[in-house]
Design a protein around this motif. Sequence first.
Motif, short mmCIF file in Angstrom:
data_model
loop_
_atom_site.label_atom_id
_atom_site.label_comp_id
_atom_site.label_asym_id
_atom_site.label_seq_id
_atom_site.Cartn_x
_atom_site.Cartn_y
_atom_site.Cartn_z
N PHE A 36 0.80 -1.22 0.00
CA PHE A 36 0.00 0.00 0.00
C PHE A 36 0.84 1.28 0.00
CE2 PHE A 36 -2.46 -3.32 2.19
CZ PHE A 36 -3.53 -3.41 1.32
N GLN A 37 2.15 1.17 -0.15
CA GLN A 37 3.08 2.30 -0.14
C GLN A 37 2.81 3.23 1.04
OE1 GLN A 37 1.63 1.31 -3.23
NE2 GLN A 37 3.54 0.19 -3.54
N SER A 38 2.58 2.64 2.20
CA SER A 38 2.29 3.40 3.41
C SER A 38 3.27 2.98 4.50
CB SER A 38 0.85 3.13 3.86
OG SER A 38 0.60 3.73 5.10
N GLY A 39 4.26 3.82 4.75
CA GLY A 39 5.25 3.51 5.78
C GLY A 39 5.02 4.34 7.03
N SER A 40 5.66 3.94 8.10
CA SER A 40 5.49 4.66 9.35
C SER A 40 6.81 4.69 10.12
CB SER A 40 4.41 3.98 10.20
OG SER A 40 4.41 4.49 11.51
N ILE A 41 7.29 5.88 10.42
CA ILE A 41 8.50 6.02 11.22
C ILE A 41 8.24 5.48 12.62
CG2 ILE A 41 10.02 7.71 12.33
CD1 ILE A 41 9.73 9.41 9.78
N THR A 42 7.06 5.70 13.14
CA THR A 42 6.71 5.22 14.47
C THR A 42 6.84 3.70 14.54
OG1 THR A 42 5.19 7.07 14.76
CG2 THR A 42 4.92 5.21 16.24
N SER A 120 12.68 10.60 20.30
CA SER A 120 13.20 10.49 18.95
C SER A 120 13.36 11.86 18.32
CB SER A 120 12.25 9.65 18.09
OG SER A 120 12.69 9.65 16.75
N ALA A 121 14.41 12.02 17.56
CA ALA A 121 14.63 13.28 16.84
C ALA A 121 13.85 13.32 15.53
CB ALA A 121 16.12 13.47 16.57
N TYR A 128 9.82 9.08 24.72
CA TYR A 128 10.22 8.22 25.83
C TYR A 128 11.35 7.25 25.49
CZ TYR A 128 5.56 9.88 27.07
OH TYR A 128 4.46 10.66 27.29
N ARG A 129 12.32 7.71 24.74
CA ARG A 129 13.47 6.86 24.41
C ARG A 129 14.24 6.46 25.67
NH1 ARG A 129 17.06 8.41 19.42
NH2 ARG A 129 15.25 7.49 18.41
#
Length: 161
Positions: A36-42, A120-121, A128-129
């Motif tokens: 679905f060409q849907s990525g997530s950094i989270t 996260s930057a 909460y890293r």
Amino acid sequence: MQFFVRLIHWSGKIAASALILLVALVVYDASMRYLFQSGSITLQELEWHLFDVIILLSIAYTFSHDAHVRVDIFYERFTPKTKAIVNLLGSLLFVLPFSLLIIYLGIDFVALSFSQMEASADPGGLPYRFIIKSFIPLAFILMMIQTLHVIVASYRTIRGV
């Protein structure tokens, strides 16, 4: 002592559960990206964090089951008493000092991360890293406990108790 044995056992169970969760998350994330060409950094950061938890919580558990890496070509041929001597010396000279060093350095590392409320930057990354970083000294506290258990067991084997 039984409390610590159970604690290390449960750290392995938590790591195994996190591994199942990580596999499901990677399958989901990869499917979403490629279908679905849907990525997530989270999601990617969550995968990294789960991987960290798995590795760190597995260290003492693996040591408790004598499943760690060693040069088995020699070790497997040793007598039980010789194996105990190798385990005792290895634990006293290498594992215990290394664990103490990581705990000592890790506490300041984690304290700084907590004081900064490190996150996260990356935009969309996880907050909460510092929680994940707190697993570093925790893992080596568990490792130190398991190492003390190995030292006692090795000593008893050497003494014939």
